[in-house]
Design a protein around this motif. Structure first.
Motif, PDB file in Angstrom:
ATOM      1  N   GLN A 744       0.818  -1.218   0.000  1.00  0.00           N
ATOM      2  CA  GLN A 744       0.000   0.000   0.000  1.00  0.00           C
ATOM      3  C   GLN A 744       0.853   1.271   0.000  1.00  0.00           C
ATOM      4  O   GLN A 744       0.574   2.207  -0.747  1.00  0.00           O
ATOM      5  N   GLN A 747       2.205   1.721  -3.393  1.00  0.00           N
ATOM      6  CA  GLN A 747       1.193   2.109  -4.379  1.00  0.00           C
ATOM      7  C   GLN A 747       1.027   3.622  -4.428  1.00  0.00           C
ATOM      8  O   GLN A 747       0.778   4.200  -5.494  1.00  0.00           O
ATOM      9  N   GLN A 748       1.158   4.288  -3.293  1.00  0.00           N
ATOM     10  CA  GLN A 748       1.014   5.744  -3.254  1.00  0.00           C
ATOM     11  C   GLN A 748       2.070   6.442  -4.104  1.00  0.00           C
ATOM     12  O   GLN A 748       1.859   7.557  -4.593  1.00  0.00           O
TER      13      GLN A 748
END
Length: 926
Positions: A744, A747-748
């Motif tokens: 996660q 992903q940013q």
């Protein structure tokens, strides 16, 4: 000479030379007696040369003894002279007996150079094999000679190539077990079934015991087991073995009165080894029959195996993957003694020597008997027993002390009227906890074998026969997870004397879910909550915590082998803080980092430390062992140096007023923004306009080894320009896709696929490689500019100057680093939060600061003299140029003076002073 005659001659030799021997008066007689009577040399005076001349540094010296036929050089010392102690020699130098012998050997003509070097003090014989790269002593005690004289065959046989008889046959025994294991495995209908594997393990252990028992004379006569099985063809062999196992577990009075004679003559074994009649035994094959009757019986003698070595080798029949994940590592006898000698054996030996020197016979007799009673009262626990290596070697060592007591009493005819069996030490004094069922069985068997061998030594001393069977004692080895049971249920702490062993080596990042749960269940505070850092410590730490809690309010002493990581970096505070605060433990002795090897064919090379500790701080001497040296110290802290007990904890900024260090840039790009050196030309050929966006990229490996690497550095790049470069656009898109498929937080980063995760690009900076070889005295750091992008495998100090460079590259900072940094295996793993931020900087005068700047510049200038050499070349200990070495020495002195340190201060003392400075700095922060 027959084996029996030679063994008896060895016994007589031991009795004759026990507790006597002067170098000047007895050396000739000692070796002539040994060669003539034990080794069977007809004319020993013609075989050995005494006082052979050799010229050393222009002076004529005399070698104590030299055997030309087999090229054996002997350096003899008097009884009581330590063979590991440096002695004063002519020329004003101090050398150990081995160093003295090697000095002589180095000056002999090539054709006379020794193949073997022996050093002796009458009570001990140490043998060095000069054909190995780093000769290490194979030690034989005089009292062991009756069983170990074959290890000295090289003295009379040119063809001897391997020194340790015990080791050689123990490894061969392990090979045989492996063949049997594999052959039986093929016969099982469901070999993957856990219960089947347990049966196979038990079957192998039983077979080994029977093979050993017939060769050692335990069954009553040699070849008894072989002859019984040889009566049956392959088809009937399985039932014959089942019948035998049943008989071995039956008392004679309980047996079928109509048993066939071949079975009836076997003794009752006891001990539980043959108790389970429900183990699964498969059908035999011709291959298995041949293995047992020929290879394992006719062609091999099991009676001389070392139970300590063999236990580990036997365990190697386990699946290597199981062994790796369980964290088990094999242990050499030499390394076992690094644990047990300073823990208890050295003191016990010293006590016995003092008793034997008592000249009043009646007093000496009483003291010897009291001492034997003491030996028989001691209790030992290994809470990670494995195949029983530590317990077995400890039992053998304690029994040898007891046999020396028996020998001393016997030599004075002081046992008249006493019990026939003089042995008081029992394997029931030895306790273990082991999670693997097979290892438990192997450990018990190894102890039984050790008991048999030591009883044989007692028989030779007393000239009597003792009954080994039925087994009367049993090792208390429990099958359990040592971290999940109460050790008091195995043996109450107040009854115990010593704990030792080598718990599993599993780093915190390699632990499985069960192991992580084990750690979290052990490393808990007074309220039962896991410590915050419990999830980031090595598995072995749990044994330290549990042992410390177990021995509270007792005098029990402990020594464990551990991976060196628990004495380095962040783990030190996490592991040791609770032990000091909760249980008030103290470190009594320590071996600093060394490579832990085994006697097994698949050796486990692990960087280890040995730590002896307890809650009783009244030991007379605390010792630090480093390589072959021993230092008596007043205090040992958890970094294993003589310094106050201080925990250097991770902090976010420097304690001192110095420039901040940060890590380099993590690309987090899947490799798509990076251009490797071999791809650079083709990329530029395809995308020539991209040159303005390409910078050199460097991390620890690239910087030290002068390797080219590049990256797309698109900070502030014009999007319109990038659109015109399809090769760059392709890489940007691949970077974005890689980030989208990641975790996660990764992903940013997909929103900024043109950029590294960090974008630090200072105009100038000091680069500090975060990993570097331990062989380098100095970590190669240096200056770089904004044209080179640092990766996160290095740390950087933006805008740092030449003064900071001088202090950081000094021996003072390197000494601090070596102690408090983490390690990758044995290589340095530098950390800004542990090493740099906590480092106590000097407070130099203006003149001292200018001097450091001058000497630091001298280092950079010396490097420039060798433009074609990488830093790896320049800082290779063997190749470091004289100019660079001199420049570093001058810088070291300048920095030492800025601290107010004596330039002759040892590295350990330097760190001790830094620790005190650190303590003050931390105090000011509070």
């Amino acid at each position: 000479m027959t084996d029996v005659e030679q063994r008896e001659a060895a016994r007589q030799f031991v009795n004759k030379w026990n507790n006597r021997g002067s170098e000047e008066e007895d050396a000739r007689s000692y070796w002539l007696d040994f060669l003539g009577n034990v080794m069977g040399i007809t004319h020993p005076t013609d075989y050995i040369n005494f006082e052979k001349k050799v010229v050393v540094d222009g002076n004529t010296k005399k070698i104590d003894a030299y055997i030309p036929a087999t090229k054996v050089l002997i350096e003899q010392k008097s009884l009581g002279i330590g063979l590991d102690k440096k002695l004063h020699n002519s020329g004003g130098i101090e050398l150990t007996p081995y160093e003295q012998a090697k000095r002589y050997n180095d000056n002999l003509p090539y054709e006379e150079k020794a193949r073997w070097i022996i050093i002796s003090n009458f009570a001990e014989i140490w043998v060095y094999d000069m054909n190995v790269q780093v000769p290490k002593p194979n030690k034989i005690m005089l009292v062991e000679l009756q069983g170990k004289y074959p290890m000295l065959d090289f003295i009379v046989k040119k063809e001897v190539k391997q020194l340790s008889h015990e080791m050689e046959i123990s490894l061969k025994a392990g090979d045989i077990v492996g063949l049997l294991y594999t052959a039986f495995m093929k016969q099982y209908k469901n070999p993957e079934n856990p219960e089947t594997l347990k049966s196979l393990n038990v079957l192998c252990v039983r077979l080994v015991f029977c093979l050993y028992a017939e060769d050692a004379g335990i069954f009553g006569r040699r070849n008894m087991f072989h002859d019984y099985l040889a009566n049956y063809d392959t088809h009937h062999l399985r039932n014959a073995l089942i019948d035998l196992f049943k008989v071995l577990d039956q008392r004679v009075e309980d047996r079928d009165p109509y048993l066939i004679p071949e079975l009836a003559e076997f003794p009752y074994v006891n001990g539980g080894l043959f108790a389970n009649e429900n183990i699964e035994i498969p059908m035999f094959t011709d291959e298995i029959r041949e293995l047992i009757l020929v290879k394992a019986s006719e062609e091999f003698d099991w009676s001389a195996i070392s139970p300590t070595i063999f236990g580990a080798v036997f365990e190697s029949t386990l699946n290597p993957e199981t062994r790796r994940t369980g964290g088990m590592h094999y242990t050499s006898i030499e390394n076992i003694h690094k644990v047990i000698d300073p823990l208890f054996l050295d003191e016990l030996k010293k006590e016995l020597d003092e008793i034997k020197e008592n000249t009043v016979i009646k007093t000496r007799v009483k003291l010897l008997k009291d001492y034997q009673d003491k030996l028989s009262s001691l209790k030992f626990l290994d809470p990670a027993a494995g195949s029983g290596n530590f317990l077995t070697e400890t039992y053998i060592s304690i029994r040898r002390l007891e046999n020396e007591v028996i020998r001393t009493l016997q030599s004075g005819q002081m046992m008249i009227g006493e019990a026939v069996n003089p042995i008081k030490v029992s394997i029931s004094q030895f306790y273990g906890i082991e999670i693997n069922d097979f290892a438990v069985t192997v450990a018990k068997t190894a102890l039984w074998i050790a008991e048999s061998q030591m009883m044989k030594e007692t028989e030779n001393i007393m000239l009597i026969n003792l009954d080994f069977l039925p087994l009367k004692t049993n090792a208390n080895i429990v099958e359990a997870n040592a971290l999940r049971i109460d050790w008091n249920d195995v043996i109450p702490a107040e009854e115990l004397n010593y704990i030792m062993g080598n718990p599993p080596f599993v780093g915190y990042s390699m632990q499985n879910e069960n192991q992580k749960a084990d750690i979290l269940s052990i490393y808990v505070d007074e309220k039962g909550k896991p410590y915050k850092t419990a999830g980031k410590i090595d598995y072995v730490s749990a044994w330290y915590f549990k042992a410390s809690k177990y021995i509270e309010n007792t005098d029990v002493s402990i020594a464990f082998v551990s991976t060196n990581s628990i004495t380095q970096g962040e783990q030190v505070a996490s592991v040791w803080g609770p032990l000091y605060e909760r249980f008030n433990i103290h470190i009594n002795f320590a071996y600093r980092t060394f490579i832990w090897d085994s006697e097994a064919n698949l050796k486990a090379h692990v960087h280890c430390v040995i730590i002896g500790f307890g809650t009783n701080n009244d030991r007379v001497e605390k010792k630090i062992f480093t390589n072959d040296s021993i230092k008596i110290v007043s205090e040992i802290n958890p970094y294993l140096i003589e310094a106050p007990t201080i925990f250097v904890k991770s902090i976010p900024k420097p304690l001192c007023n110095v420039p901040k260090m940060t890590t380099g840039n993590r690309p987090a790009d899947g490799g798509h923004l990076i251009i490797e050196a071999e791809d650079y030309e083709s990329f530029i050929e395809k995308e020539p306009n991209a040159v303005k966006y390409i910078k050199k990229l460097t991390g620890a490996a690239e910087y030290i080894n002068n390797r080219d690497r590049y990256c797309l550095w698109l900070v502030g790049a014009d999007p319109a320009e990038l659109h015109k470069m399809p090769e760059i656009m392709k890489r940007i898109e691949l970077c974005r896709e890689d980030r989208l498929n990641g975790a996660q937080d990764r992903q940013q980063l997909a929103d900024t696929p043109t950029l590294f995760r960090e974008t630090k690009n200072p105009l100038t900076y000091i680069i500090m490689p975060l990993t570097s070889s331990e062989n380098r005295r100095y970590i190669p750091l240096g200056f770089l500019n904004g044209d080179i992008i640092p990766t996160n495998s290095a740390a950087i100090i933006p805008d740092a100057g030449i003064y900071e460079f001088g202090v950081l590259t000094s021996n003072v900072h390197m000494a601090w680093t070596r102690v408090v940094c983490g390690r990758l295996k044995s290589d340095y793993r530098y950390s800004k939060d542990i090493v740099y931020n906590n480092f106590p900087w000097p407070e130099p005068s203006d003149e001292q600061k200018r001097k450091i700047e001058q000497t630091a510049q001298g280092i950079l200038d010396a490097r420039k003299l060798y433009p074609n050499s990488s830093l790896a070349d320049l800082y290779d200990p063997l190749l470091m140029p004289a100019e660079l070495r001199k420049a570093h020495t001058e810088n070291d002195r300048a920095v030492m003076k800025a601290y107010g340190f004596d330039i002759k201060l040892s590295e350990a003392d330097c760190v001790a002073k830094l620790m005190k400075m650190y303590q003050k700095l931390v105090g000011k922060q509070k």
